[in-house]
Structures are given as structure tokens and as C-alpha cells.
Design an enzyme around this catalytic site. Sequence first.
Site, PDB file in Angstrom:
ATOM      1  N   TRP A  35       0.821  -1.215   0.000  1.00  0.00           N
ATOM      2  CA  TRP A  35       0.000   0.000   0.000  1.00  0.00           C
ATOM      3  C   TRP A  35       0.859   1.271   0.000  1.00  0.00           C
ATOM      4  O   TRP A  35       0.325   2.364  -0.024  1.00  0.00           O
ATOM      5  CB  TRP A  35      -0.952   0.011   1.197  1.00  0.00           C
ATOM      6  CG  TRP A  35      -0.294  -0.374   2.487  1.00  0.00           C
ATOM      7  CD1 TRP A  35       0.321   0.468   3.362  1.00  0.00           C
ATOM      8  CD2 TRP A  35      -0.193  -1.691   3.051  1.00  0.00           C
ATOM      9  NE1 TRP A  35       0.814  -0.241   4.434  1.00  0.00           N
ATOM     10  CE2 TRP A  35       0.510  -1.559   4.271  1.00  0.00           C
ATOM     11  CE3 TRP A  35      -0.619  -2.955   2.652  1.00  0.00           C
ATOM     12  CZ2 TRP A  35       0.789  -2.662   5.083  1.00  0.00           C
ATOM     13  CZ3 TRP A  35      -0.332  -4.044   3.465  1.00  0.00           C
ATOM     14  CH2 TRP A  35       0.359  -3.897   4.660  1.00  0.00           C
ATOM     15  N   ARG A  36       2.175   1.100   0.030  1.00  0.00           N
ATOM     16  CA  ARG A  36       3.029   2.287  -0.025  1.00  0.00           C
ATOM     17  C   ARG A  36       3.396   2.642  -1.459  1.00  0.00           C
ATOM     18  O   ARG A  36       3.989   3.693  -1.695  1.00  0.00           O
ATOM     19  CB  ARG A  36       4.307   2.056   0.782  1.00  0.00           C
ATOM     20  CG  ARG A  36       4.021   2.034   2.274  1.00  0.00           C
ATOM     21  CD  ARG A  36       5.290   1.924   3.089  1.00  0.00           C
ATOM     22  NE  ARG A  36       4.963   1.943   4.506  1.00  0.00           N
ATOM     23  CZ  ARG A  36       5.835   1.761   5.477  1.00  0.00           C
ATOM     24  NH1 ARG A  36       7.108   1.548   5.186  1.00  0.00           N
ATOM     25  NH2 ARG A  36       5.458   1.803   6.737  1.00  0.00           N
ATOM     26  N   GLU A  48      -5.644   0.735   5.629  1.00  0.00           N
ATOM     27  CA  GLU A  48      -5.747   1.293   6.978  1.00  0.00           C
ATOM     28  C   GLU A  48      -6.771   0.561   7.828  1.00  0.00           C
ATOM     29  O   GLU A  48      -6.545   0.326   9.016  1.00  0.00           O
ATOM     30  CB  GLU A  48      -6.082   2.795   6.919  1.00  0.00           C
ATOM     31  CG  GLU A  48      -4.926   3.669   6.467  1.00  0.00           C
ATOM     32  CD  GLU A  48      -3.709   3.547   7.373  1.00  0.00           C
ATOM     33  OE1 GLU A  48      -3.857   3.265   8.576  1.00  0.00           O
ATOM     34  OE2 GLU A  48      -2.593   3.716   6.859  1.00  0.00           O
ATOM     35  N   GLN A  53      -5.388  -2.658  14.520  1.00  0.00           N
ATOM     36  CA  GLN A  53      -5.177  -3.723  15.509  1.00  0.00           C
ATOM     37  C   GLN A  53      -4.726  -5.041  14.888  1.00  0.00           C
ATOM     38  O   GLN A  53      -4.976  -6.109  15.443  1.00  0.00           O
ATOM     39  CB  GLN A  53      -6.459  -3.962  16.309  1.00  0.00           C
ATOM     40  CG  GLN A  53      -6.934  -2.747  17.056  1.00  0.00           C
ATOM     41  CD  GLN A  53      -6.118  -2.485  18.287  1.00  0.00           C
ATOM     42  OE1 GLN A  53      -6.281  -3.139  19.285  1.00  0.00           O
ATOM     43  NE2 GLN A  53      -5.230  -1.524  18.223  1.00  0.00           N
ATOM     44  N   THR A  54      -4.106  -4.994  13.733  1.00  0.00           N
ATOM     45  CA  THR A  54      -3.685  -6.223  13.070  1.00  0.00           C
ATOM     46  C   THR A  54      -2.286  -6.039  12.491  1.00  0.00           C
ATOM     47  O   THR A  54      -1.987  -5.005  11.906  1.00  0.00           O
ATOM     48  CB  THR A  54      -4.674  -6.594  11.947  1.00  0.00           C
ATOM     49  OG1 THR A  54      -5.995  -6.621  12.480  1.00  0.00           O
ATOM     50  CG2 THR A  54      -4.347  -7.946  11.354  1.00  0.00           C
ATOM     51  N   LEU A  91      -8.701 -12.786   9.123  1.00  0.00           N
ATOM     52  CA  LEU A  91      -8.002 -11.526   9.403  1.00  0.00           C
ATOM     53  C   LEU A  91      -8.377 -10.979  10.784  1.00  0.00           C
ATOM     54  O   LEU A  91      -7.589 -10.277  11.410  1.00  0.00           O
ATOM     55  CB  LEU A  91      -8.351 -10.501   8.318  1.00  0.00           C
ATOM     56  CG  LEU A  91      -7.504  -9.247   8.206  1.00  0.00           C
ATOM     57  CD1 LEU A  91      -6.025  -9.575   8.144  1.00  0.00           C
ATOM     58  CD2 LEU A  91      -7.909  -8.445   6.982  1.00  0.00           C
ATOM     59  N   TYR A  93     -11.526  -9.472  13.732  1.00  0.00           N
ATOM     60  CA  TYR A  93     -12.461  -8.340  13.871  1.00  0.00           C
ATOM     61  C   TYR A  93     -13.348  -8.228  12.642  1.00  0.00           C
ATOM     62  O   TYR A  93     -13.291  -7.255  11.894  1.00  0.00           O
ATOM     63  CB  TYR A  93     -11.713  -7.029  14.079  1.00  0.00           C
ATOM     64  CG  TYR A  93     -10.994  -6.924  15.396  1.00  0.00           C
ATOM     65  CD1 TYR A  93     -11.708  -6.958  16.588  1.00  0.00           C
ATOM     66  CD2 TYR A  93      -9.637  -6.778  15.451  1.00  0.00           C
ATOM     67  CE1 TYR A  93     -11.064  -6.858  17.801  1.00  0.00           C
ATOM     68  CE2 TYR A  93      -8.977  -6.679  16.666  1.00  0.00           C
ATOM     69  CZ  TYR A  93      -9.694  -6.722  17.832  1.00  0.00           C
ATOM     70  OH  TYR A  93      -9.057  -6.619  19.029  1.00  0.00           O
ATOM     71  N   TYR A 131      -8.164   8.617  13.582  1.00  0.00           N
ATOM     72  CA  TYR A 131      -6.865   8.094  13.166  1.00  0.00           C
ATOM     73  C   TYR A 131      -6.872   7.710  11.686  1.00  0.00           C
ATOM     74  O   TYR A 131      -6.012   8.132  10.901  1.00  0.00           O
ATOM     75  CB  TYR A 131      -6.425   6.870  14.004  1.00  0.00           C
ATOM     76  CG  TYR A 131      -5.299   6.180  13.305  1.00  0.00           C
ATOM     77  CD1 TYR A 131      -4.029   6.726  13.338  1.00  0.00           C
ATOM     78  CD2 TYR A 131      -5.530   5.087  12.466  1.00  0.00           C
ATOM     79  CE1 TYR A 131      -2.992   6.178  12.600  1.00  0.00           C
ATOM     80  CE2 TYR A 131      -4.504   4.537  11.726  1.00  0.00           C
ATOM     81  CZ  TYR A 131      -3.245   5.092  11.800  1.00  0.00           C
ATOM     82  OH  TYR A 131      -2.240   4.574  11.054  1.00  0.00           O
ATOM     83  N   ASP A 149      -1.542   7.090  16.368  1.00  0.00           N
ATOM     84  CA  ASP A 149      -2.070   5.795  16.777  1.00  0.00           C
ATOM     85  C   ASP A 149      -1.265   5.325  17.984  1.00  0.00           C
ATOM     86  O   ASP A 149      -0.433   6.049  18.510  1.00  0.00           O
ATOM     87  CB  ASP A 149      -1.977   4.802  15.623  1.00  0.00           C
ATOM     88  CG  ASP A 149      -0.523   4.482  15.313  1.00  0.00           C
ATOM     89  OD1 ASP A 149       0.326   5.350  15.543  1.00  0.00           O
ATOM     90  OD2 ASP A 149      -0.249   3.364  14.863  1.00  0.00           O
TER      91      ASP A 149
END
Length: 276
Positions: A35-36, A48, A53-54, A91, A93, A131, A149
Site C-alpha cells: 500500500w506504499r 488502513e 489492531q492487526t 483476518l 475483527y 486516526y 495511533d
Amino acid sequence: MKATATYLKVSGDQIRRFQRCVLTFYKQHGRMLPWRSTMDSYKILVSEVMLQQTQVSRVIPYYIRWVETWPTVQALARASRPEVLRAWLGLGYNSRAVRLQQASRVITHDFGGDVLAAMQDYQKVPGVGRYTAQAVLIFATNADLVTVDTNIRRILLASFGLPASTADRDLWDLALRCLPKGRSREWHNALMDYGALQVTARRTNIPPKTRQSKFEGSSRQLRAQVLRVLLDAPRTTQTLQQMLCCDEEALSEVLLRMCQEGILTCDGARFVVASD
DNA sequence: TTCCCGCCCT
DNA sequence: AGGGCTGGAA
């Protein structure tokens, strides 16, 4: 004139030293992440939300598959909920997946597909908090904004010797003072790597603000099992209980909560993964 | 056991 | 403001 936050005793010299330290680390140890290499705000939003939290290492394969399957916000808006939950399976959540899809529909229908406009009005977007909204704006546009964060919070506390009780407002103000203007994207990537690889929670002994309960034997574990079973076929409470060998009351609570979160619906006697 | 690029609901 | 939420790795 806005009220100024409590002044933190951090000098310009300390800030410049800190910037050099972070950017030097990034030059030597910076990670190349999927993603960069994009400025597509939709794909950055996907990354994002997945990264909430992963760990990075687990997100990478999911991210690559996701943006291949749904390359645009409109494509995701057209997907079905079971499809989306299946792609998210493992993954964690899972309600994030439901919210990300709801977000894609809000962005498509209420913001004309403009992800950045939606991020500036993030309270209307499910699953996107302060965030995440700021992070997407930063990574997509390189605007002179900051975001804090748990990672960046820990870096600031450790680097400037601040107490864990430091107010969020003060941390966001300090983060802004530390931002090298015009290099926000590079700076935030650098902070993420510095926090993940160098100034870790374990090394600094600075715990995150929120802790999680145990997983083994928890309702979270049961939820995951329920979702896997129901993605295969609709089942009654009784069948589920027999298949999973779980406590009946715990199962009922989990089913109720998953219905409230929009993951499941009750189709008469049987529970099903919600269709939309 | 603890943490991982938080957010939502009560 | 406080608890709930995934699963794996260190």
C-alpha cells in the site's frame, strides 16, 4: 484564538534530533509494503482498515487479494456481504469487513465516490475514526497533517520521556511540531517502521491504552467458529450448538450480538450470514 | 502473556 | 469512560 494545550517541555533541538533519528532509521530499515506504492485513496483506506489492531505481516496477503477482487470503491459497493466476509475470514475483527463495505456504499452514494471528501467528513463513514481518516489523507495526498495511533503515541512518549498519562491533545500537538513540512507521507511511513521495528512496546515497556481480553475460550473464539460454519450454510441454534459443542447461553449471546452488528440475520429458525 | 498502524456502542 | 472484538506470533 484557540486555547493552547498544556505546553510540553520539548525544545526545537530535541525535535530536530528526533526527526533525524527517525528518518535515518527509515533510510536504513524502511519496509516496502504494497500500500506504499499507490496513491489510490480507496486502496489506502482498505489498508488502513485492515491494519487496525492487526499486524502488517498478516495484512499483506489479504490486502493484495482484496484490491484485486475489488479494485475500486464502486466495485466494493456492489459486492455481497457474504463475499466480503469470506475474503476477510482469518483476518480478525470481522465487523470491520461489514463496516468497510458500508463505508464503500456511503462513499459511492453520498460522496460521489470521492474517498478524500469522505475522509474530511469521516463521522459519516462507518468504521473510520479520526486516526484512519487522517492517515488516508496523509498517505494519499502528502498533506501537512498528522495522526497518532498507539504506535506513534509510544514513540513520542519514549523519545521525549513523557509520562503515559500525557493527554491525547498534547500528543497530537507535539506530533504536529515534529512533522517535517511537505514530507508527511514519508514521515508517517518512517514513524510506523520506527515504532514496529525499533521502539516496540516490549522494548519500551510502554503498554497501549487499551488491552484485550484473552482469546482462548472467549466469546470471540466462538464468534469466529460461528461465522465459519454459517458461511457454509444456514443453521439453527440447536445445530450450531451440537457442531461447536459450546455453552448454549454463550452461543445465544454471540448470535444476538452478531445480528446487531449486521454480520448475521435470523431467517425464521435459522441463522444466516446477512445478505446486506 | 502480551501486543498488533482503532472503532463502535452503551 | 469502559468493555467488546480476531487470530497469530514473539
